[in-house]
Design a protein around this motif. Structure first.
Motif, PDB file in Angstrom:
ATOM      1  N   ILE A 328       0.833  -1.207   0.000  1.00  0.00           N
ATOM      2  CA  ILE A 328       0.000   0.000   0.000  1.00  0.00           C
ATOM      3  C   ILE A 328       0.866   1.255   0.000  1.00  0.00           C
ATOM      4  CG2 ILE A 328      -1.703   1.305   1.346  1.00  0.00           C
ATOM      5  CD1 ILE A 328      -2.884  -1.379   2.205  1.00  0.00           C
ATOM      6  N   SER A 329       2.048   1.176   0.604  1.00  0.00           N
ATOM      7  CA  SER A 329       2.931   2.348   0.619  1.00  0.00           C
ATOM      8  C   SER A 329       3.372   2.755  -0.782  1.00  0.00           C
ATOM      9  CB  SER A 329       4.163   2.069   1.482  1.00  0.00           C
ATOM     10  OG  SER A 329       5.012   1.108   0.868  1.00  0.00           O
ATOM     11  N   LYS A 330       3.247   1.839  -1.743  1.00  0.00           N
ATOM     12  CA  LYS A 330       3.627   2.138  -3.122  1.00  0.00           C
ATOM     13  C   LYS A 330       2.481   2.746  -3.926  1.00  0.00           C
ATOM     14  CE  LYS A 330       7.369  -0.139  -2.073  1.00  0.00           C
ATOM     15  NZ  LYS A 330       8.575   0.587  -1.655  1.00  0.00           N
ATOM     16  N   PHE A 331       1.331   2.978  -3.267  1.00  0.00           N
ATOM     17  CA  PHE A 331       0.137   3.396  -4.008  1.00  0.00           C
ATOM     18  C   PHE A 331       0.363   4.646  -4.863  1.00  0.00           C
ATOM     19  CE2 PHE A 331      -3.826   5.716  -4.523  1.00  0.00           C
ATOM     20  CZ  PHE A 331      -4.692   4.733  -4.982  1.00  0.00           C
ATOM     21  N   PRO A 332       0.834   5.767  -4.312  1.00  0.00           N
ATOM     22  CA  PRO A 332       0.985   6.960  -5.174  1.00  0.00           C
ATOM     23  C   PRO A 332       1.938   6.740  -6.339  1.00  0.00           C
ATOM     24  CG  PRO A 332       1.160   7.523  -2.838  1.00  0.00           C
ATOM     25  CD  PRO A 332       1.226   6.030  -2.925  1.00  0.00           C
ATOM     26  N   ALA A 334       2.834   3.895  -7.739  1.00  0.00           N
ATOM     27  CA  ALA A 334       2.333   2.889  -8.681  1.00  0.00           C
ATOM     28  C   ALA A 334       1.270   3.487  -9.596  1.00  0.00           C
ATOM     29  CB  ALA A 334       1.770   1.690  -7.920  1.00  0.00           C
ATOM     30  N   VAL A 335       0.358   4.274  -9.039  1.00  0.00           N
ATOM     31  CA  VAL A 335      -0.672   4.923  -9.851  1.00  0.00           C
ATOM     32  C   VAL A 335      -0.025   5.903 -10.830  1.00  0.00           C
ATOM     33  CG1 VAL A 335      -2.658   6.473  -9.805  1.00  0.00           C
ATOM     34  CG2 VAL A 335      -2.469   4.642  -8.120  1.00  0.00           C
ATOM     35  N   TRP A 336       0.951   6.646 -10.350  1.00  0.00           N
ATOM     36  CA  TRP A 336       1.628   7.621 -11.205  1.00  0.00           C
ATOM     37  C   TRP A 336       2.318   6.932 -12.377  1.00  0.00           C
ATOM     38  CZ3 TRP A 336       1.720  12.957 -11.031  1.00  0.00           C
ATOM     39  CH2 TRP A 336       2.626  13.579 -11.884  1.00  0.00           C
ATOM     40  N   VAL A 337       3.027   5.846 -12.103  1.00  0.00           N
ATOM     41  CA  VAL A 337       3.778   5.188 -13.179  1.00  0.00           C
ATOM     42  C   VAL A 337       2.834   4.576 -14.213  1.00  0.00           C
ATOM     43  CG1 VAL A 337       4.003   2.854 -12.176  1.00  0.00           C
ATOM     44  CG2 VAL A 337       5.818   3.766 -13.610  1.00  0.00           C
ATOM     45  N   ALA A 338       1.688   4.073 -13.768  1.00  0.00           N
ATOM     46  CA  ALA A 338       0.742   3.462 -14.710  1.00  0.00           C
ATOM     47  C   ALA A 338       0.052   4.508 -15.572  1.00  0.00           C
ATOM     48  CB  ALA A 338      -0.300   2.641 -13.950  1.00  0.00           C
ATOM     49  N   LEU A 339      -0.226   5.665 -14.999  1.00  0.00           N
ATOM     50  CA  LEU A 339      -0.956   6.692 -15.744  1.00  0.00           C
ATOM     51  C   LEU A 339      -0.044   7.604 -16.554  1.00  0.00           C
ATOM     52  CD1 LEU A 339      -3.648   7.834 -13.131  1.00  0.00           C
ATOM     53  CD2 LEU A 339      -4.028   6.476 -15.183  1.00  0.00           C
ATOM     54  N   PHE A 340       1.119   7.958 -16.008  1.00  0.00           N
ATOM     55  CA  PHE A 340       1.877   9.064 -16.576  1.00  0.00           C
ATOM     56  C   PHE A 340       3.320   8.734 -16.983  1.00  0.00           C
ATOM     57  CE2 PHE A 340      -0.957  11.158 -13.263  1.00  0.00           C
ATOM     58  CZ  PHE A 340      -1.984  11.394 -14.166  1.00  0.00           C
ATOM     59  N   ARG A 341       3.716   7.499 -16.925  1.00  0.00           N
ATOM     60  CA  ARG A 341       5.044   7.104 -17.382  1.00  0.00           C
ATOM     61  C   ARG A 341       4.903   5.968 -18.394  1.00  0.00           C
ATOM     62  NH1 ARG A 341       8.845   5.925 -12.345  1.00  0.00           N
ATOM     63  NH2 ARG A 341      10.323   5.515 -14.061  1.00  0.00           N
ATOM     64  N   PRO A 342       5.930   5.785 -19.245  1.00  0.00           N
ATOM     65  CA  PRO A 342       7.284   6.349 -19.200  1.00  0.00           C
ATOM     66  C   PRO A 342       7.331   7.793 -19.693  1.00  0.00           C
ATOM     67  CG  PRO A 342       7.042   4.953 -21.118  1.00  0.00           C
ATOM     68  CD  PRO A 342       5.780   4.803 -20.326  1.00  0.00           C
ATOM     69  N   VAL A 404      -1.566  -2.760 -11.492  1.00  0.00           N
ATOM     70  CA  VAL A 404      -0.611  -3.093 -12.553  1.00  0.00           C
ATOM     71  C   VAL A 404       0.703  -2.348 -12.359  1.00  0.00           C
ATOM     72  CG1 VAL A 404      -2.399  -3.699 -14.209  1.00  0.00           C
ATOM     73  CG2 VAL A 404      -1.553  -1.347 -14.148  1.00  0.00           C
ATOM     74  N   GLY A 405       0.642  -1.148 -11.789  1.00  0.00           N
ATOM     75  CA  GLY A 405       1.869  -0.393 -11.567  1.00  0.00           C
ATOM     76  C   GLY A 405       2.767  -1.045 -10.548  1.00  0.00           C
ATOM     77  N   VAL A 406       2.174  -1.626  -9.524  1.00  0.00           N
ATOM     78  CA  VAL A 406       2.958  -2.242  -8.463  1.00  0.00           C
ATOM     79  C   VAL A 406       3.399  -3.649  -8.834  1.00  0.00           C
ATOM     80  CG1 VAL A 406       1.176  -3.434  -7.086  1.00  0.00           C
ATOM     81  CG2 VAL A 406       3.064  -2.241  -5.932  1.00  0.00           C
ATOM     82  N   ASN A 407       2.803  -4.225  -9.880  1.00  0.00           N
ATOM     83  CA  ASN A 407       3.130  -5.585 -10.301  1.00  0.00           C
ATOM     84  C   ASN A 407       4.113  -5.649 -11.454  1.00  0.00           C
ATOM     85  OD1 ASN A 407       1.673  -8.171  -9.201  1.00  0.00           O
ATOM     86  ND2 ASN A 407       0.204  -6.495  -8.958  1.00  0.00           N
ATOM     87  N   SER A 408       4.105  -4.666 -12.334  1.00  0.00           N
ATOM     88  CA  SER A 408       4.771  -4.822 -13.631  1.00  0.00           C
ATOM     89  C   SER A 408       6.285  -4.657 -13.564  1.00  0.00           C
ATOM     90  CB  SER A 408       4.181  -3.835 -14.639  1.00  0.00           C
ATOM     91  OG  SER A 408       2.806  -4.059 -14.819  1.00  0.00           O
ATOM     92  N   TYR A 409       6.738  -3.491 -13.075  1.00  0.00           N
ATOM     93  CA  TYR A 409       8.173  -3.186 -12.975  1.00  0.00           C
ATOM     94  C   TYR A 409       8.877  -3.261 -14.332  1.00  0.00           C
ATOM     95  CZ  TYR A 409       8.833  -2.446  -7.993  1.00  0.00           C
ATOM     96  OH  TYR A 409       8.814  -1.913  -6.722  1.00  0.00           O
ATOM     97  N   ASN A 410       8.107  -3.143 -15.394  1.00  0.00           N
ATOM     98  CA  ASN A 410       8.657  -3.164 -16.741  1.00  0.00           C
ATOM     99  C   ASN A 410       7.692  -2.413 -17.630  1.00  0.00           C
ATOM    100  OD1 ASN A 410       8.487  -4.533 -19.568  1.00  0.00           O
ATOM    101  ND2 ASN A 410      10.567  -4.975 -18.857  1.00  0.00           N
ATOM    102  N   PHE A 411       8.162  -1.377 -18.318  1.00  0.00           N
ATOM    103  CA  PHE A 411       7.266  -0.553 -19.126  1.00  0.00           C
ATOM    104  C   PHE A 411       6.658  -1.331 -20.288  1.00  0.00           C
ATOM    105  CE2 PHE A 411       9.854   3.055 -17.374  1.00  0.00           C
ATOM    106  CZ  PHE A 411       8.817   3.630 -16.668  1.00  0.00           C
ATOM    107  N   GLY A 412       7.416  -2.266 -20.849  1.00  0.00           N
ATOM    108  CA  GLY A 412       6.878  -3.072 -21.942  1.00  0.00           C
ATOM    109  C   GLY A 412       5.697  -3.908 -21.518  1.00  0.00           C
ATOM    110  N   THR A 413       5.776  -4.450 -20.306  1.00  0.00           N
ATOM    111  CA  THR A 413       4.654  -5.219 -19.759  1.00  0.00           C
ATOM    112  C   THR A 413       3.523  -4.295 -19.326  1.00  0.00           C
ATOM    113  OG1 THR A 413       6.205  -6.901 -18.964  1.00  0.00           O
ATOM    114  CG2 THR A 413       4.008  -6.911 -18.005  1.00  0.00           C
ATOM    115  N   LEU A 414       3.896  -3.182 -18.694  1.00  0.00           N
ATOM    116  CA  LEU A 414       2.899  -2.257 -18.167  1.00  0.00           C
ATOM    117  C   LEU A 414       1.978  -1.720 -19.254  1.00  0.00           C
ATOM    118  CD1 LEU A 414       1.837  -0.542 -15.773  1.00  0.00           C
ATOM    119  CD2 LEU A 414       3.589   1.162 -16.363  1.00  0.00           C
ATOM    120  N   VAL A 415       2.532  -1.401 -20.430  1.00  0.00           N
ATOM    121  CA  VAL A 415       1.726  -0.804 -21.488  1.00  0.00           C
ATOM    122  C   VAL A 415       0.624  -1.755 -21.943  1.00  0.00           C
ATOM    123  CG1 VAL A 415       3.181  -1.570 -23.413  1.00  0.00           C
ATOM    124  CG2 VAL A 415       1.860   0.535 -23.625  1.00  0.00           C
TER     125      VAL A 415
END
Length: 443
Positions: A328-332, A334-342, A404-415
């Protein structure tokens, strides 16, 4: 290695024309004078995405999941040619290695031991019977099935917000990552289509209570398909639907103290109800509530490790210790990386560039809306509760982004993983912007 062949390009025009003919026959029943302008363009980008994905995997990646699925479905095709009953038995019943014939055909299949993945392969094999097992034709079939779902999703939004037909068409039908990664011979194609049908049938069967039996059957089938392939989507989608129902019930009450008090009370009620539903759905799987944190830790660490040794597009949110507190500490982040990165400076290849441009557009759109409402945050919060669908869309999108942000750890998978939430996130923001600009009651 199984890839597209010359025969694929010979058969491609025939199956393309067949799908277009089916689409033409369906068009009068599922379009109106406004929505029909988007019908063929939306179908076109789905079909184009299916072939483009195959070409990318063949000529850029040199192979990958889609051709591994095609490889495994070939063994079912061979079983069907030798014995149609045996081939159909594998398609409809699944893998039974205690059966000597089944073992003989599937002993070299990569994913035979993974029931979720092999379910998609069985679907591909079923289409393969009608397409003589040609990759391009199977991919077109997957794309068309997915198109029916995303079109059902768009029709649902359109019924509620006809004045937003153009931006909602962009959100549901024309986001590049969604029609690219959600159109080929992949898991994501089927789950995206099923999610659209689940949303459509829930709206008509539960929210509007029209032809309830038919729509609840469609909802159950759509949820079953998601459950068989990517159960974790339901972890976020089902609670969001429950919240939608509760807030809609609250809004039907007369204004006053009781209605004001129902918000915290309904939210308190929605949480345990959602917990029970999710627990029942995921019981006995690696996504059960008891094992979810360990699954998250294992998946993230493995994808990060693979991406690092292959010089891939890895990212990190920090260390896990396998507890709910650490996740849960990764929530902000993880959400940021899924929505606004890479970010643009994190791009390592052309495929990441597409994801980065979309993420940049999401960031601009989100913060532009926040800036417009900077002096009206209380009004913004009121809109969220007055229009329950906005809350449903954003709760699903944000909770799914966290997952998905907290699980992926890879932009190729995340997309690929994040495409189910993207139409809902963008649609929710467009509807919220409409409220902010017009200050009127929506249909």
């Amino acid at each position: 290695m199984f890839r597209m062949s010359i025969e694929d390009f010979v058969f491609f025009p025939f199956f393309l024309l067949l799908i277009l003919l089916i689409a033409m026959l369906l068009k009068p029943a599922i379009t109106n004078p406004i929505s029909r302008r988007y019908y063929y363009p939306a179908l076109g980008v789905k079909l184009l995405g299916a072939i483009a994905l195959g070409l990318i995997y063949q000529f850029y990646y040199g192979g990958g999941d889609t051709f591994n699925f095609f490889h495994d479905s070939y063994f079912i095709w061979q079983a069907f040619l030798d014995n149609p009953i045996k081939g159909l038995s594998i398609i409809f019943k699944g893998v039974d290695f205690e059966d000597a014939d089944t073992y003989y055909y599937l002993r070299y299949a990569y994913f035979a031991i993974d029931s979720n993945t092999f379910f998609v392969i069985r679907l591909g094999a079923l289409f393969g019977i009608f397409t003589l097992h040609h990759y391009s034709a199977i991919a077109l079939c997957f794309a068309f099935v997915s198109f029916t779902g995303v079109w059902a999703m768009y029709r649902t939004f359109f019924v509620m917000y006809p004045m937003l037909h153009r931006p909602l068409a962009l959100a549901c039908l024309f986001l590049p990552s969604v029609f690219f990664w959600g159109s080929g011979y992949m898991k994501d194609t089927i789950t995206l289509g099923a999610l659209g049908w689940a949303f459509y049938s829930f709206y008509w069967g539960v929210i509007r209570q029209k032809k309830m039996i038919r729509h609840l059957i469609i909802f159950a089938l759509a949820v079953w398909f998601i459950y068989r392939i990517k159960i974790y989507i339901l972890l976020c989608f089902i609670p969001s639907l429950i919240l939608w129902v509760f807030l809609r019930f609250r809004n039907r009450m007369r204004p006053g103290l009781l209605r004001a008090l129902t918000v915290p009370l309904l939210l308190l009620l929605a949480v345990p109800v959602a917990y029970v539903v999710v627990n029942e759905i995921t019981e006995g799987t690696r996504y059960s509530i008891e094992s979810l944190t360990s699954t998250t830790q294992t998946t993230a660490e493995w994808l990060y490790y693979v991406s690092t040794i292959e010089s891939g597009s890895a990212y990190s949110l920090g260390e896990f210790d396998g507890t709910w507190q650490s996740v849960i500490s990764k929530f902000p982040a993880a959400v940021w990386v899924a929505l606004f990165r890479p970010y643009l400076w994190e791009v390592r290849n052309p495929v990441m560039l597409l994801a980065s441009l979309e993420a940049t557009a999401f960031l601009f759109f989100t913060f532009r809306l926040i800036w417009q409402m900077r002096n009206k945050l209380l009004t913004l919060a009121r809109y969220l509760f007055e229009e329950p669908l906005i809350m449903m869309c954003l709760v699903f999108a944000i909770s799914f982004s966290f997952g998905v942000g907290v699980n992926s750890y890879n932009f190729g998978t995340l997309v690929r993983y994040k495409i189910p939430m993207m139409p809902f996130y963008v649609s929710g923001l467009y509807i919220l912007r409409y409220y902010a600009n017009k200050r009127t009651t929506l249909i």
